[in-house]
Write an enzyme that holds these catalytic residues in place. Structure first.
Site, PDB file in Angstrom:
ATOM      1  N   ARG A  75      -9.160   0.429   3.394  1.00  0.00           N
ATOM      2  CA  ARG A  75      -8.237   1.400   2.773  1.00  0.00           C
ATOM      3  C   ARG A  75      -6.896   0.743   2.463  1.00  0.00           C
ATOM      4  O   ARG A  75      -6.178   1.176   1.580  1.00  0.00           O
ATOM      5  CB  ARG A  75      -7.974   2.580   3.716  1.00  0.00           C
ATOM      6  CG  ARG A  75      -9.119   3.529   3.879  1.00  0.00           C
ATOM      7  CD  ARG A  75      -8.737   4.690   4.764  1.00  0.00           C
ATOM      8  NE  ARG A  75      -7.481   5.289   4.295  1.00  0.00           N
ATOM      9  CZ  ARG A  75      -6.834   6.227   4.977  1.00  0.00           C
ATOM     10  NH1 ARG A  75      -7.294   6.634   6.133  1.00  0.00           N
ATOM     11  NH2 ARG A  75      -5.723   6.743   4.513  1.00  0.00           N
ATOM     12  N   LYS A  88       0.839  -1.214   0.000  1.00  0.00           N
ATOM     13  CA  LYS A  88       0.000   0.000   0.000  1.00  0.00           C
ATOM     14  C   LYS A  88       0.862   1.247   0.000  1.00  0.00           C
ATOM     15  O   LYS A  88       0.665   2.163  -0.804  1.00  0.00           O
ATOM     16  CB  LYS A  88      -0.897   0.001   1.222  1.00  0.00           C
ATOM     17  CG  LYS A  88      -1.441   1.376   1.627  1.00  0.00           C
ATOM     18  CD  LYS A  88      -2.254   1.305   2.853  1.00  0.00           C
ATOM     19  CE  LYS A  88      -2.153   2.303   3.911  1.00  0.00           C
ATOM     20  NZ  LYS A  88      -1.487   3.501   3.949  1.00  0.00           N
ATOM     21  N   ASN A  89       1.877   1.311   0.889  1.00  0.00           N
ATOM     22  CA  ASN A  89       2.636   2.559   1.040  1.00  0.00           C
ATOM     23  C   ASN A  89       3.646   2.790  -0.067  1.00  0.00           C
ATOM     24  O   ASN A  89       4.193   3.890  -0.175  1.00  0.00           O
ATOM     25  CB  ASN A  89       3.267   2.625   2.426  1.00  0.00           C
ATOM     26  CG  ASN A  89       2.192   2.819   3.498  1.00  0.00           C
ATOM     27  OD1 ASN A  89       1.075   3.232   3.177  1.00  0.00           O
ATOM     28  ND2 ASN A  89       2.499   2.494   4.729  1.00  0.00           N
ATOM     29  N   ASP A 123       3.556   0.527  12.186  1.00  0.00           N
ATOM     30  CA  ASP A 123       2.313   0.050  11.575  1.00  0.00           C
ATOM     31  C   ASP A 123       1.968  -1.372  11.997  1.00  0.00           C
ATOM     32  O   ASP A 123       0.921  -1.891  11.624  1.00  0.00           O
ATOM     33  CB  ASP A 123       2.403   0.116  10.047  1.00  0.00           C
ATOM     34  CG  ASP A 123       2.403   1.547   9.572  1.00  0.00           C
ATOM     35  OD1 ASP A 123       2.734   1.781   8.399  1.00  0.00           O
ATOM     36  OD2 ASP A 123       2.107   2.445  10.393  1.00  0.00           O
ATOM     37  N   ARG A 142       0.243  15.152  13.092  1.00  0.00           N
ATOM     38  CA  ARG A 142       1.005  14.636  11.946  1.00  0.00           C
ATOM     39  C   ARG A 142       1.329  15.811  11.018  1.00  0.00           C
ATOM     40  O   ARG A 142       0.716  16.000   9.999  1.00  0.00           O
ATOM     41  CB  ARG A 142       0.240  13.540  11.226  1.00  0.00           C
ATOM     42  CG  ARG A 142      -0.024  12.321  12.104  1.00  0.00           C
ATOM     43  CD  ARG A 142      -0.787  11.240  11.367  1.00  0.00           C
ATOM     44  NE  ARG A 142       0.066  10.528  10.403  1.00  0.00           N
ATOM     45  CZ  ARG A 142      -0.400   9.546   9.604  1.00  0.00           C
ATOM     46  NH1 ARG A 142      -1.694   9.233   9.611  1.00  0.00           N
ATOM     47  NH2 ARG A 142       0.428   8.915   8.771  1.00  0.00           N
ATOM     48  N   CYS A 147      -5.002   8.489   8.858  1.00  0.00           N
ATOM     49  CA  CYS A 147      -5.285   7.967  10.198  1.00  0.00           C
ATOM     50  C   CYS A 147      -4.935   9.008  11.267  1.00  0.00           C
ATOM     51  O   CYS A 147      -3.921   9.697  11.171  1.00  0.00           O
ATOM     52  CB  CYS A 147      -4.470   6.703  10.449  1.00  0.00           C
ATOM     53  SG  CYS A 147      -4.874   5.417   9.274  1.00  0.00           S
TER      54      CYS A 147
HETATM   55  C1  EPZ Z   1       3.854   6.998   6.525  1.00  0.00           C
HETATM   56  O1  EPZ Z   1       3.173   8.044   7.188  1.00  0.00           O
HETATM   57  C2  EPZ Z   1       2.821   5.910   6.334  1.00  0.00           C
HETATM   58  N1  EPZ Z   1       1.727   6.413   5.503  1.00  0.00           N
HETATM   59  C3  EPZ Z   1       2.276   5.448   7.673  1.00  0.00           C
HETATM   60  O2  EPZ Z   1       1.465   4.313   7.407  1.00  0.00           O
HETATM   61  C4  EPZ Z   1       3.421   5.011   8.574  1.00  0.00           C
HETATM   62  O3  EPZ Z   1       2.908   4.770   9.866  1.00  0.00           O
HETATM   63  C5  EPZ Z   1       4.507   6.081   8.647  1.00  0.00           C
HETATM   64  O4  EPZ Z   1       4.915   6.473   7.323  1.00  0.00           O
HETATM   65  C6  EPZ Z   1       5.735   5.602   9.409  1.00  0.00           C
HETATM   66  O5  EPZ Z   1       6.264   4.459   8.780  1.00  0.00           O
HETATM   67  C7  EPZ Z   1       1.907   6.435   4.169  1.00  0.00           C
HETATM   68  O6  EPZ Z   1       2.949   6.037   3.663  1.00  0.00           O
HETATM   69  C8  EPZ Z   1       0.753   6.961   3.357  1.00  0.00           C
HETATM   70  P1  EPZ Z   1       6.312   9.880   8.780  1.00  0.00           P
HETATM   71  P2  EPZ Z   1       3.901   9.491   7.314  1.00  0.00           P
HETATM   72  O7  EPZ Z   1       6.415  11.134   7.996  1.00  0.00           O
HETATM   73  O8  EPZ Z   1       4.653   9.770   6.078  1.00  0.00           O
HETATM   74  C9  EPZ Z   1       6.646  13.184  12.159  1.00  0.00           C
HETATM   75  C10 EPZ Z   1      -0.343   2.898   7.573  1.00  0.00           C
HETATM   76  O9  EPZ Z   1      -0.858   2.336   8.529  1.00  0.00           O
HETATM   77  N2  EPZ Z   1       6.670  14.134  11.036  1.00  0.00           N
HETATM   78  O10 EPZ Z   1       7.364   8.833   8.632  1.00  0.00           O
HETATM   79  O11 EPZ Z   1       2.892  10.458   7.783  1.00  0.00           O
HETATM   80  C11 EPZ Z   1       5.317  12.469  12.274  1.00  0.00           C
HETATM   81  O12 EPZ Z   1       4.385  13.219  13.019  1.00  0.00           O
HETATM   82  C12 EPZ Z   1       0.062   4.332   7.700  1.00  0.00           C
HETATM   83  O13 EPZ Z   1      -0.077   2.371   6.464  1.00  0.00           O
HETATM   84  C13 EPZ Z   1       6.944  15.456  11.299  1.00  0.00           C
HETATM   85  O14 EPZ Z   1       7.145  15.852  12.450  1.00  0.00           O
HETATM   86  O15 EPZ Z   1       4.908   9.191   8.505  1.00  0.00           O
HETATM   87  C14 EPZ Z   1       5.710  11.188  12.979  1.00  0.00           C
HETATM   88  O16 EPZ Z   1       5.807  11.430  14.371  1.00  0.00           O
HETATM   89  C15 EPZ Z   1      -0.278   4.884   9.049  1.00  0.00           C
HETATM   90  N3  EPZ Z   1       6.985  16.336  10.246  1.00  0.00           N
HETATM   91  C16 EPZ Z   1       7.111  10.902  12.419  1.00  0.00           C
HETATM   92  O17 EPZ Z   1       7.589  12.146  11.896  1.00  0.00           O
HETATM   93  C17 EPZ Z   1       6.765  15.933   8.952  1.00  0.00           C
HETATM   94  O18 EPZ Z   1       6.831  16.781   8.034  1.00  0.00           O
HETATM   95  C18 EPZ Z   1       7.111   9.879  11.279  1.00  0.00           C
HETATM   96  O19 EPZ Z   1       6.154  10.287  10.320  1.00  0.00           O
HETATM   97  C19 EPZ Z   1       6.488  14.567   8.712  1.00  0.00           C
HETATM   98  C20 EPZ Z   1       6.452  13.689   9.773  1.00  0.00           C
END
Ligand code: EPZ
Length: 434
Positions: free
Chosen positions: A399, A22-23, A307, A122, A117
């Site tokens: 989803r 998916k991702n 995840d 986020r 989610c």
């Molecule tokens: C991706 O989300 C995935 N979603 C998530 O999968 C997954 O949990 C996550 O990566 C971590 O592996 C998709 O790929 C669509 P991050 P993302 O940016 O990109 C902080 C699922 O279940 N952060 O790696 O949003 C953030 O708040 C979903 O498939 C910032 O502070 O995750 C978090 O604490 C749920 N500023 C950490 O970094 C930013 O600009 C990691 O977030 C971006 C993120």
């Protein structure tokens, strides 16, 4: 109201094949916007997030031809910069990839703030930091993200990510692949789907190196040509079936996987006393004895995936003894714990830490999916519970999991999808066994 009805207490036996990641799909589909020609994408999972992104591309002028449920040809030769369906964008987190793809293709972008989610704050500040470094002026106003380049094109830059972010890493790779000059991303995320995105872009003529390490180098190109790409299997879908077999007991063969991507999950299940046998492209998970308590800390790849946190918690609720979970990625990813408590789980949450006292067995109850992975965790608990469990709000699960009910029924689970509970017996919606 869409729901699953599960009658639990039966171990799982049989084989299940994993769908595309998916991702990876939710980044590669938007990236196809930059390709001048036809992208044939294979092994795309049949999930609603992918459907929504394809619809958004069509609104921008892309022609999408479905070859079969997992294969499509996307022709973005005649796309044009125009307003996209913001109501769809708001629903999914991955809509942020359209910022990078539209900037790469058009030198401008207008998207909504991403949905997705809800587990804590986020932000997308690292995405904005990256696009700004590449020369875009970015403004967030009224729930929209506006980005514009000076001369119609992004310019390569050196970007250090303050936070290891999957989304920001992938978004910057997308945008930089068509920028003028060289981009270096430092402190990059290393997930398998990041490597898959880079491989997709390179197969279309991009020059992305080092994906999968914490330093990614991109030499921008002037255009991307069409081609064919098959995406990798879904690491988290595979892990979900591994956790289900560990919790419910029995023996399950999980096919079409890359065992190396599952190493941290395999290691923790073995600590729990579960037998895990790795094949070339399959994993066998067997559990007949007690589940041992363990401690888990979720981390960016190659650590234990965030995840997989809800799913491993639902298994550890049945362990002998006390387990401690530390959520190392998100602020608040325990909303689902209240739902597990309705089934008898003994869990105390304090900030990013959850302490789980093992119980004899779950008791079935009406519960709800709070988000995609939490929904999967509720199903796992229902498979183990005494009596009947009804899981509501299963649209979250749909989803990210292709044919979840059909695959579980293929493993002997007593689970049905019900779309209108007022009618006692429902035909099984789009469920093909196995
Ligand atoms: C991706 O989300 C995935 N979603 C998530 O999968 C997954 O949990 C996550 O990566 C971590 O592996 C998709 O790929 C669509 P991050 P993302 O940016 O990109 C902080 C699922 O279940 N952060 O790696 O949003 C953030 O708040 C979903 O498939 C910032 O502070 O995750 C978090 O604490 C749920 N500023 C950490 O970094 C930013 O600009 C990691 O977030 C971006 C993120």
């Amino acid at each position: 109201m869409e729901k699953y009805i599960i009658r639990g207490g039966k171990p799982l036996y049989g084989s299940v094949d994993i769908s595309g990641a998916k991702n990876a799909a939710v980044a590669i589909i938007p990236a196809a916007l930059m390709v001048d020609g036809v992208c044939r994408l294979e092994n795309i999972p049949q999930i609603s997030d992918a459907d929504m992104l394809l619809t958004i591309l069509e609104h921008l002028g892309a022609r999408v031809k479905m070859i079969n449920k997992n294969t499509m040809e996307i022709d973005c030769t005649h796309v044009r910069y125009t307003d996209a369906p913001y109501d769809l964008m708001r629903k999914i987190r991955a809509s942020y990839y359209l910022i990078g793809a539209m900037l790469g293709r058009f030198g401008a972008a207008k998207t909504t703030m991403p949905g997705g989610c809800n587990f804590g704050v986020r932000p997308i500040d690292q995405h904005i930091k990256g696009m700004t470094a590449l020369g875009a002026e970015v403004e967030v106003a009224g729930g929209f993200v506006y980005a514009e380049t000076q001369d119609g094109r992004l310019h390569g830059s050196r970007i250090y990510l303050d936070k290891v972010s999957v989304g920001a890493t992938m978004n910057i790779i997308i945008a930089a692949s068509m920028a003028k000059g060289r981009t270096i991303i430092e402190n990059a995320a290393r997930e398998p789907h990041i490597v898959d995105l880079a491989n997709f872009l390179n197969s279309m003529g991009a020059d992305v190196r080092g994906a999968g390490t914490d330093t990614v180098k991109i030499n921008g190109v002037d255009s991307l040509h069409g081609g064919t790409y098959t995406i990798i299997p879904d690491q988290i879908e595979a892990g979900t079936y591994m956790a289900a077999a560990a919790a419910a007991g029995g023996e399950v063969r999980i096919g079409n996987v890359i065992p190396r991507h599952l190493e941290s999950i395999t290691a923790k299940l073995r600590e729990m006393g579960v037998t895990v046998i790795e094949g070339e492209d399959s994993i066998i998970v067997r559990r007949s004895g007690p589940i041992r308590r363990i401690n888990v800390k979720t981390m960016p790849y190659p650590g234990f995936p965030t995840d997989m946190q809800p799913q491993i918690v639902s298994a550890l609720c049945l362990a002998n003894g006390t387990s401690v979970i530390t959520e190392g990625v998100f602020d608040n990813r325990y909303k689902y714990v209240n739902e597990l408590r309705k089934m008898g789980a003994q869990i105390q949450v304090d900030g990013r830490t959850a302490v789980i006292e093992g119980i004899e067995k779950y008791s079935g109850a009406p519960v709800a999916a709070c988000d995609l992975r939490a929904g999967a965790a509720m199903v796992i608990a229902g498979l183990c519970a005494e009596g009947e469990t009804q899981v509501e709000d299963v649209h979250y699960i749909e989803r990210g999991y292709e044919n979840f009910v059909g695959k579980l029924r293929g493993l002997g689970a007593d689970i049905v999808y019900v779309s209108d509970p007022d009618e006692p017996e429902q035909t099984l919606k789009n469920v093909n066994i196995g």
